[in-house]
Scaffold this active site. Structure first.
Site, PDB file in Angstrom:
ATOM      1  N   ASP A   1      34.550  17.445  64.352  1.00 18.96           N
ATOM      2  CA  ASP A   1      35.132  16.166  63.921  1.00 18.96           C
ATOM      3  C   ASP A   1      35.967  16.294  62.644  1.00 18.96           C
ATOM      4  O   ASP A   1      36.574  15.307  62.205  1.00 18.96           O
ATOM      5  CB  ASP A   1      34.032  15.114  63.718  1.00 18.96           C
ATOM      6  CG  ASP A   1      33.446  14.637  65.043  1.00 18.96           C
ATOM      7  OD1 ASP A   1      34.028  14.944  66.094  1.00 18.96           O
ATOM      8  OD2 ASP A   1      32.397  13.962  65.020  1.00 18.96           O
TER       9      ASP A   1
ATOM     10  N   ARG B   1      38.324   2.531  64.803  1.00 16.29           N
ATOM     11  CA  ARG B   1      37.048   2.849  65.465  1.00 16.29           C
ATOM     12  C   ARG B   1      36.108   3.577  64.508  1.00 16.29           C
ATOM     13  O   ARG B   1      34.890   3.475  64.661  1.00 16.29           O
ATOM     14  CB  ARG B   1      37.294   3.766  66.675  1.00 16.29           C
ATOM     15  CG  ARG B   1      38.020   3.097  67.795  1.00 16.29           C
ATOM     16  CD  ARG B   1      38.094   3.998  68.984  1.00 16.29           C
ATOM     17  NE  ARG B   1      36.727   4.329  69.425  1.00 16.29           N
ATOM     18  CZ  ARG B   1      36.454   5.112  70.450  1.00 16.29           C
ATOM     19  NH1 ARG B   1      37.439   5.648  71.130  1.00 16.29           N
ATOM     20  NH2 ARG B   1      35.215   5.371  70.785  1.00 16.29           N
TER      21      ARG B   1
ATOM     22  N   ILE C   1      33.939  23.417  70.590  1.00 11.99           N
ATOM     23  CA  ILE C   1      33.089  22.339  71.138  1.00 11.99           C
ATOM     24  C   ILE C   1      33.791  21.598  72.278  1.00 11.99           C
ATOM     25  O   ILE C   1      33.227  21.402  73.343  1.00 11.99           O
ATOM     26  CB  ILE C   1      32.672  21.334  70.033  1.00 11.99           C
ATOM     27  CG1 ILE C   1      32.073  22.058  68.823  1.00 11.99           C
ATOM     28  CG2 ILE C   1      31.703  20.287  70.596  1.00 11.99           C
ATOM     29  CD1 ILE C   1      30.748  22.728  69.055  1.00 11.99           C
TER      30      ILE C   1
ATOM     31  N   LYS D   1      29.208   6.259  61.262  1.00  9.84           N
ATOM     32  CA  LYS D   1      29.397   5.700  62.606  1.00  9.84           C
ATOM     33  C   LYS D   1      28.459   6.362  63.611  1.00  9.84           C
ATOM     34  O   LYS D   1      27.785   5.681  64.388  1.00  9.84           O
ATOM     35  CB  LYS D   1      30.853   5.924  63.055  1.00  9.84           C
ATOM     36  CG  LYS D   1      31.082   5.660  64.542  1.00  9.84           C
ATOM     37  CD  LYS D   1      32.521   5.876  64.950  1.00  9.84           C
ATOM     38  CE  LYS D   1      32.898   7.293  65.301  1.00  9.84           C
ATOM     39  NZ  LYS D   1      32.551   7.753  66.653  1.00  9.84           N
ATOM     40  N   ASN D   2      28.418   7.703  63.585  1.00  9.99           N
ATOM     41  CA  ASN D   2      27.683   8.410  64.628  1.00  9.99           C
ATOM     42  C   ASN D   2      26.169   8.385  64.429  1.00  9.99           C
ATOM     43  O   ASN D   2      25.423   8.891  65.269  1.00  9.99           O
ATOM     44  CB  ASN D   2      28.207   9.844  64.760  1.00  9.99           C
ATOM     45  CG  ASN D   2      29.596   9.849  65.388  1.00  9.99           C
ATOM     46  OD1 ASN D   2      30.064   8.830  65.884  1.00  9.99           O
ATOM     47  ND2 ASN D   2      30.258  11.001  65.370  1.00  9.99           N
TER      48      ASN D   2
ATOM     49  N   ARG E   1      33.873  16.250  78.875  1.00 11.83           N
ATOM     50  CA  ARG E   1      32.638  15.633  78.393  1.00 11.83           C
ATOM     51  C   ARG E   1      31.724  15.141  79.521  1.00 11.83           C
ATOM     52  O   ARG E   1      31.531  13.933  79.708  1.00 11.83           O
ATOM     53  CB  ARG E   1      32.967  14.508  77.411  1.00 11.83           C
ATOM     54  CG  ARG E   1      33.742  15.004  76.219  1.00 11.83           C
ATOM     55  CD  ARG E   1      34.105  13.909  75.272  1.00 11.83           C
ATOM     56  NE  ARG E   1      33.071  13.649  74.278  1.00 11.83           N
ATOM     57  CZ  ARG E   1      33.143  12.660  73.403  1.00 11.83           C
ATOM     58  NH1 ARG E   1      34.127  11.822  73.426  1.00 11.83           N
ATOM     59  NH2 ARG E   1      32.188  12.484  72.524  1.00 11.83           N
TER      60      ARG E   1
ATOM     61  N   VAL F   1      24.668  16.531  71.073  1.00 12.04           N
ATOM     62  CA  VAL F   1      24.231  15.437  70.204  1.00 12.04           C
ATOM     63  C   VAL F   1      23.747  14.258  71.058  1.00 12.04           C
ATOM     64  O   VAL F   1      22.630  13.766  70.900  1.00 12.04           O
ATOM     65  CB  VAL F   1      25.396  15.002  69.275  1.00 12.04           C
ATOM     66  CG1 VAL F   1      25.021  13.768  68.466  1.00 12.04           C
ATOM     67  CG2 VAL F   1      25.789  16.149  68.357  1.00 12.04           C
TER      68      VAL F   1
ATOM     69  N   CYS G   1      37.753  11.919  78.635  1.00  8.74           N
ATOM     70  CA  CYS G   1      38.383  11.275  77.494  1.00  8.74           C
ATOM     71  C   CYS G   1      39.378  12.243  76.897  1.00  8.74           C
ATOM     72  O   CYS G   1      39.456  13.399  77.324  1.00  8.74           O
ATOM     73  CB  CYS G   1      37.362  10.824  76.470  1.00  8.74           C
ATOM     74  SG  CYS G   1      36.789  12.143  75.443  1.00  8.74           S
TER      75      CYS G   1
HETATM   76  C1  EPZ Z   1      29.009  13.557  69.472  1.00  9.35           C
HETATM   77  O1  EPZ Z   1      29.581  13.456  70.765  1.00  9.35           O
HETATM   78  C2  EPZ Z   1      29.872  12.735  68.555  1.00  9.35           C
HETATM   79  N1  EPZ Z   1      29.894  11.334  68.982  1.00  9.35           N
HETATM   80  C3  EPZ Z   1      31.297  13.306  68.531  1.00  9.35           C
HETATM   81  O2  EPZ Z   1      32.069  12.564  67.601  1.00  9.35           O
HETATM   82  C4  EPZ Z   1      31.235  14.767  68.097  1.00  9.35           C
HETATM   83  O3  EPZ Z   1      32.522  15.322  68.172  1.00  9.35           O
HETATM   84  C5  EPZ Z   1      30.283  15.541  68.997  1.00  9.35           C
HETATM   85  O4  EPZ Z   1      28.968  14.899  69.021  1.00  9.35           O
HETATM   86  C6  EPZ Z   1      30.074  16.978  68.567  1.00  9.35           C
HETATM   87  O5  EPZ Z   1      29.604  17.007  67.258  1.00  9.35           O
HETATM   88  C7  EPZ Z   1      28.944  10.503  68.544  1.00  9.35           C
HETATM   89  O6  EPZ Z   1      27.997  10.876  67.873  1.00  9.35           O
HETATM   90  C8  EPZ Z   1      29.079   9.070  68.923  1.00  9.35           C
HETATM   91  P1  EPZ Z   1      28.019  16.612  72.521  1.00  9.35           P
HETATM   92  P2  EPZ Z   1      28.776  13.904  72.048  1.00  9.35           P
HETATM   93  O7  EPZ Z   1      27.239  16.108  73.682  1.00  9.35           O
HETATM   94  O8  EPZ Z   1      27.343  13.612  71.843  1.00  9.35           O
HETATM   95  C9  EPZ Z   1      29.057  19.398  76.286  1.00  9.35           C
HETATM   96  C10 EPZ Z   1      33.896  11.247  66.888  1.00  9.35           C
HETATM   97  O9  EPZ Z   1      35.125  11.468  66.694  1.00  9.35           O
HETATM   98  N2  EPZ Z   1      28.167  18.581  77.146  1.00  9.35           N
HETATM   99  O10 EPZ Z   1      27.272  17.159  71.368  1.00  9.35           O
HETATM  100  O11 EPZ Z   1      29.460  13.307  73.201  1.00  9.35           O
HETATM  101  C11 EPZ Z   1      30.295  18.645  75.817  1.00  9.35           C
HETATM  102  O12 EPZ Z   1      31.284  18.591  76.798  1.00  9.35           O
HETATM  103  C12 EPZ Z   1      33.190  11.816  68.107  1.00  9.35           C
HETATM  104  O13 EPZ Z   1      33.205  10.546  66.149  1.00  9.35           O
HETATM  105  C13 EPZ Z   1      27.989  18.941  78.464  1.00  9.35           C
HETATM  106  O14 EPZ Z   1      28.553  19.919  78.952  1.00  9.35           O
HETATM  107  O15 EPZ Z   1      29.029  15.472  72.016  1.00  9.35           O
HETATM  108  C14 EPZ Z   1      30.669  19.434  74.593  1.00  9.35           C
HETATM  109  O16 EPZ Z   1      31.378  20.591  74.973  1.00  9.35           O
HETATM  110  C15 EPZ Z   1      34.105  12.501  69.056  1.00  9.35           C
HETATM  111  N3  EPZ Z   1      27.158  18.173  79.239  1.00  9.35           N
HETATM  112  C16 EPZ Z   1      29.305  19.867  74.017  1.00  9.35           C
HETATM  113  O17 EPZ Z   1      28.373  19.713  75.091  1.00  9.35           O
HETATM  114  C17 EPZ Z   1      26.516  17.080  78.750  1.00  9.35           C
HETATM  115  O18 EPZ Z   1      25.773  16.422  79.507  1.00  9.35           O
HETATM  116  C18 EPZ Z   1      28.818  19.082  72.827  1.00  9.35           C
HETATM  117  O19 EPZ Z   1      29.040  17.687  73.037  1.00  9.35           O
HETATM  118  C19 EPZ Z   1      26.706  16.729  77.394  1.00  9.35           C
HETATM  119  C20 EPZ Z   1      27.546  17.497  76.614  1.00  9.35           C
END
Ligand code: EPZ
Length: 430
Positions: free
Chosen positions: A317, A409, A339, A22-23, A131, A175, A126
């Site tokens: 995850d 989802r 995370i 998915k991701n 986030r 990510v 969320c």
């Molecule tokens: C991706 O989310 C995945 N989603 C998530 O999977 C996964 O849990 C996550 O990466 C971590 O591996 C998809 O790929 C669609 P991040 P993402 O930005 O990109 C902080 C699932 O169940 N941050 O890597 O949204 C954030 O709050 C989902 O499939 C900021 O502070 O995660 C977090 O603490 C849930 N500012 C950390 O970085 C920003 O602008 C990492 O989040 C962006 C992120």
């Protein structure tokens, strides 16, 4: 509303085909916005998030066609999806769509790079944490974009002549922000260097696909990615990599119930950290030329100590699923979530099934119990929901998991995959 009914106790034996990730599928589909030519994606999982993204991309003017029909004998095969963004008719991504799936915010990168403008709703908070999107916005600003926030929308404008390559250094690996800056940089003028980039396999998959589309990228999979911008990208064909979180989820399910299952098409190298934890707990894991074989026969599970971390660390995850497993291990386990600050909604529900979990800050201490007992449960996010399914598979009696739409989802035909391995699991509709 649909529910899943599970009668626990059966061991899992057989084969489970692993779907496309998915991701990875979501950013790959979004990358189609970068070119007027057709991007053909194979092995796309049939998931609610993919369906929603097809709609969102359709709103921007992307023609989305699904090639071929699902053959009866290959009921688990992924889809081939052809995406053609011949003309972008709208650079607006509205609140009602973006608020339903956070990843749809990521259209901001390609829209800005190709069209010079984008108006995208802020995704909002969320269930798993706040986030924020500050890394995305700072990164796009570094590429020369002007950003304004107005009435819940990000209004982004590229400078005259388009985005300009730059150094983008993330305060922590993200990510989504890495996907977005990577996509935007492919069409920016000159070189972009992304520092502290996320190293997840889904980033590498996106970079591979962008490279097939004509992008010039080095270093994907490391924390420094270099992109030389090109004037335009072209069509390509790419197959979505196997879902490592689905792989880990079923591996944990087998560890939980006992039995032996071949996870067809799975790649252990995408998930070494989690497989290492399972092996240490006493699970047999073997790579074969068809996938990964997971088995637990007879013996109990040792306790686990795990801290979630960005790739290549233990994935957040899989944190909820591992907690379900730890509830049945011998002795005391500890799981630290680093995370997302609020990713513990499964704790109270697992407790309803008989788990003994003490939560303090971001650390959960789990005392293994001899048995779990079925109960009605519900969860507010995808991975938390599946942890309840896993617990239900090993619990005595009946477990009803409510709010199945979370599972839809991210898990393709979950009940079918588990029941063909001997689980008593069915969907109750209505
Ligand atoms: C991706 O989310 C995945 N989603 C998530 O999977 C996964 O849990 C996550 O990466 C971590 O591996 C998809 O790929 C669609 P991040 P993402 O930005 O990109 C902080 C699932 O169940 N941050 O890597 O949204 C954030 O709050 C989902 O499939 C900021 O502070 O995660 C977090 O603490 C849930 N500012 C950390 O970085 C920003 O602008 C990492 O989040 C962006 C992120």
């Amino acid at each position: 509303m649909d529910r899943i009914r599970i009668v626990g106790g059966a061991r899992l034996n057989g084969r489970i085909p692993i779907s496309g990730a998915k991701n990875a599928a979501l950013p790959l589909m979004i990358a189609s916005l970068l070119t007027a030519e057709t991007l053909t994606l194979d092995n796309v999982p049939r998931l609610a998030d993919v369906t929603l993204l097809k709609r969102i991309l359709g709103n921007h003017g992307v023609d989305v066609a699904v090639a071929g029909k699902r053959a009866e004998q290959d009921a688990f095969a992924g889809e081939t999806v052809k995406l053609t963004a011949g003309e972008i008719v709208d650079t607006l991504a509205p609140y009602d769509l973006v608020s339903r799936m956070r990843a749809s915010f990521w259209v901001i990168g390609p829209l800005l790079a190709r069209m010079g403008e984008a108006k995208v709703s802020l995704p909002g908070g969320c269930a798993i944490g706040t986030r924020p999107v500050d890394f995305f916005l700072d990164g796009l600003k570094a590429l020369g974009a002007t950003i304004e926030i107005e009435a819940g929308y990000v209004i982004a404008q590229a400078p005259a002549g388009g985005l300009k390559g730059a150094r983008v250094s993330f305060p922590k690996a993200s990510v989504g922000a890495t996907h977005v800056i990577l996509m935007a940089a492919t069409l920016a003028e000159g070189e972009t260097v992304i520092e502290n980039a996320a190293r997840e396999p889904e980033i590498v998959d996106l970079a591979d696909c962008l490279t097939k589309m004509g992008a010039k990228i080095e270093g994907a999979g490391t924390s420094t990615i270099r992109v030389q911008g090109v004037a335009r990208l072209h069509g390509a064909r790419h197959s979505v990599l196997p879902d490592r979180i689905e792989t880990g989820t079923y591996a944990i399910a087998v560890a939980m119930t006992g039995g032996e299952v071949l996870l067809e098409g799975a790649r252990r190298d995408l998930l070494d950290a989690a497989f290492d934890v399972l092996v240490e707990a006493g699970v047999e894991v073997e790579t074969t030329n068809e996938g990964v074989r997971v088995a637990r026969n007879g013996h109990g599970l040792a306790p686990m100590n795990v801290v979630t971390a960005p790739y290549p660390g233990f994935p957040t995850d899989l944190q909820a699923q591992l907690m379900a497993l730890a509830a049945r291990a011998g002795g005391s386990s500890s799981i630290t979530e680093t995370i997302f600050e609020n990713r513990f909604m499964h704790v109270q529900e697992l407790v309803r099934l008989g788990a003994k979990i003490h939560l303090e800050g971001d650390v959960a201490t789990i005392e293994g119990v001899d048995k779990l007992t079925g109960a009605p449960v519900m969860a507010t996010d995808l991975r938390a929901s599946v942890s309840l399914v896993i617990a239900g598979l090993a619990a005595e009696g009946e477990t009803i998991v409510n709010r199945v739409y979370h599972l839809d989802r991210g898990f393709e035909r979950l009940e079918a995959k588990l029941s063909q391995c001997g689980a008593t699991i069915e969907r109750l509709t209505g």
